[in-house]
Write a protein that holds these residues in place. Structure first.
Motif, PDB file in Angstrom:
ATOM      1  N   VAL A  58      -3.050  14.372  -1.619  1.00  0.00           N
ATOM      2  CA  VAL A  58      -4.367  14.985  -1.738  1.00  0.00           C
ATOM      3  C   VAL A  58      -5.270  14.054  -2.538  1.00  0.00           C
ATOM      4  O   VAL A  58      -4.796  13.303  -3.408  1.00  0.00           O
ATOM      5  N   THR A  59      -6.563  14.062  -2.218  1.00  0.00           N
ATOM      6  CA  THR A  59      -7.522  13.292  -2.991  1.00  0.00           C
ATOM      7  C   THR A  59      -8.851  14.021  -3.005  1.00  0.00           C
ATOM      8  O   THR A  59      -9.129  14.855  -2.133  1.00  0.00           O
ATOM      9  N   LEU A 104      -3.339   9.168  -0.509  1.00  0.00           N
ATOM     10  CA  LEU A 104      -4.724   9.171  -0.066  1.00  0.00           C
ATOM     11  C   LEU A 104      -5.603   8.776  -1.252  1.00  0.00           C
ATOM     12  O   LEU A 104      -5.374   9.217  -2.377  1.00  0.00           O
ATOM     13  N   VAL A 105      -6.611   7.953  -0.990  1.00  0.00           N
ATOM     14  CA  VAL A 105      -7.607   7.617  -2.003  1.00  0.00           C
ATOM     15  C   VAL A 105      -8.970   7.606  -1.329  1.00  0.00           C
ATOM     16  O   VAL A 105      -9.085   7.460  -0.108  1.00  0.00           O
ATOM     17  N   SER A 106     -10.028   7.760  -2.113  1.00  0.00           N
ATOM     18  CA  SER A 106     -11.384   7.649  -1.585  1.00  0.00           C
ATOM     19  C   SER A 106     -12.192   6.747  -2.504  1.00  0.00           C
ATOM     20  O   SER A 106     -11.928   6.675  -3.711  1.00  0.00           O
ATOM     21  N   ALA A 117      -8.950   6.330   2.515  1.00  0.00           N
ATOM     22  CA  ALA A 117      -7.865   5.424   2.893  1.00  0.00           C
ATOM     23  C   ALA A 117      -6.539   6.138   2.719  1.00  0.00           C
ATOM     24  O   ALA A 117      -6.340   6.883   1.753  1.00  0.00           O
ATOM     25  N   GLY A 118      -5.637   5.933   3.660  1.00  0.00           N
ATOM     26  CA  GLY A 118      -4.347   6.603   3.615  1.00  0.00           C
ATOM     27  C   GLY A 118      -3.207   5.652   3.907  1.00  0.00           C
ATOM     28  O   GLY A 118      -3.308   4.774   4.769  1.00  0.00           O
ATOM     29  N   LEU A 119      -2.128   5.819   3.169  1.00  0.00           N
ATOM     30  CA  LEU A 119      -0.933   5.004   3.331  1.00  0.00           C
ATOM     31  C   LEU A 119       0.196   5.904   3.799  1.00  0.00           C
ATOM     32  O   LEU A 119       0.461   6.953   3.181  1.00  0.00           O
ATOM     33  N   ASP A 120       0.867   5.543   4.901  1.00  0.00           N
ATOM     34  CA  ASP A 120       1.957   6.374   5.394  1.00  0.00           C
ATOM     35  C   ASP A 120       3.307   5.785   5.000  1.00  0.00           C
ATOM     36  O   ASP A 120       3.392   4.759   4.329  1.00  0.00           O
ATOM     37  N   ARG A 121       4.377   6.453   5.433  1.00  0.00           N
ATOM     38  CA  ARG A 121       5.720   6.077   4.994  1.00  0.00           C
ATOM     39  C   ARG A 121       6.129   4.688   5.463  1.00  0.00           C
ATOM     40  O   ARG A 121       6.947   4.023   4.824  1.00  0.00           O
TER      41      ARG A 121
END
Length: 219
Positions: A58-59, A104-106, A117-121
């Protein structure tokens, strides 16, 4: 706070009236996203329901007009956005390239847009316009077991990634270009301050932390 539940991630932001809030990624029945008043700990409203599997990340997103959003990502790689004050859904769901939204970051961009921006596994880094949900640039692949941080510098938005044992890579958030040589350390946490400078904290050992002021890009 959350009852009979696990909260996998939290984020903090400001509501349009100036109050600070905390959002939490839920794991229990209904896969909720929580909202609390940061000062009182009281819920801001009903749980946000819409995910169909565990919420992992969450962000908080601050839009230029003062609107506060919450973005939440789940195990299926689906990202939902909500108005943090009203709890109403915002836009349409965003589907990442893979499963498990791990982070997740914004961040605000120099052109006035706000990036999510999102980073997955798998270590794939995706970038979207936080308002429209449209992709920004191609997928970036910093690799698995990577952590993600961000900061807004005077001239560009920056993303920081690092595998568990480092080093840290600095990316231009819009172009996706890697800036300069890798920075020693792992677990990056970046903060931009009022004069536009960026301070980066990295883990350099089991109980050691290094804080450095980054010069203007490229580093």
């Amino acid at each position: 706070m959350a009852e009979d539940n696990t909260v996998w991630d939290v984020a903090a932001g400001l509501l349009p009236d100036g109050r600070a809030f905390v959002a939490g990624a839920g794991h229990g029945r209904g896969f909720p996203v929580y909202r609390w008043d940061a000062a009182t700990g009281e819920p801001l409203g009903a749980q946000l329901i819409g995910h169909r599997t565990c919420v992992m990340a969450v962000t908080a997103i601050a839009l230029p007009d003062g609107t506060a959003l919450i973005a939440s990502g789940d195990e299926a790689g689906v990202i939902l956005r909500w108005d943090a004050l009203s709890g109403e859904p915002f836009g349409t769901p965003i589907k990442g390239p893979g499963e498990y939204s791990m982070q997740l970051v914004s961040l605000a961009l120099p052109d006035g847009r706000v990036m999510l921006a999102g980073l997955d596994r798998t270590g794939t880094l995706s970038r979207w316009d936080a308002v429209t949900g449209e992709p920004i640039g191609p997928l970036l692949r910093p690799g698995p077991e990577t952590t993600l941080s961000c900061a807004t510098a005077a001239r560009c938005g920056l993303l920081f990634t690092a595998p568990y044992d480092g080093p840290v890579r600095v990316w231009d958030a819009v172009s996706g270009e890697v800036l300069g040589a890798p920075v020693p350390g792992a677990g990056p946490a970046a903060l931009s301050v009022f004069d536009g400078s960026v301070w980066l904290a990295t883990r350099s050992g089991e109980a050691e932390m290094t804080v450095r002021r980054l010069s203007e890009p490229p580093f």
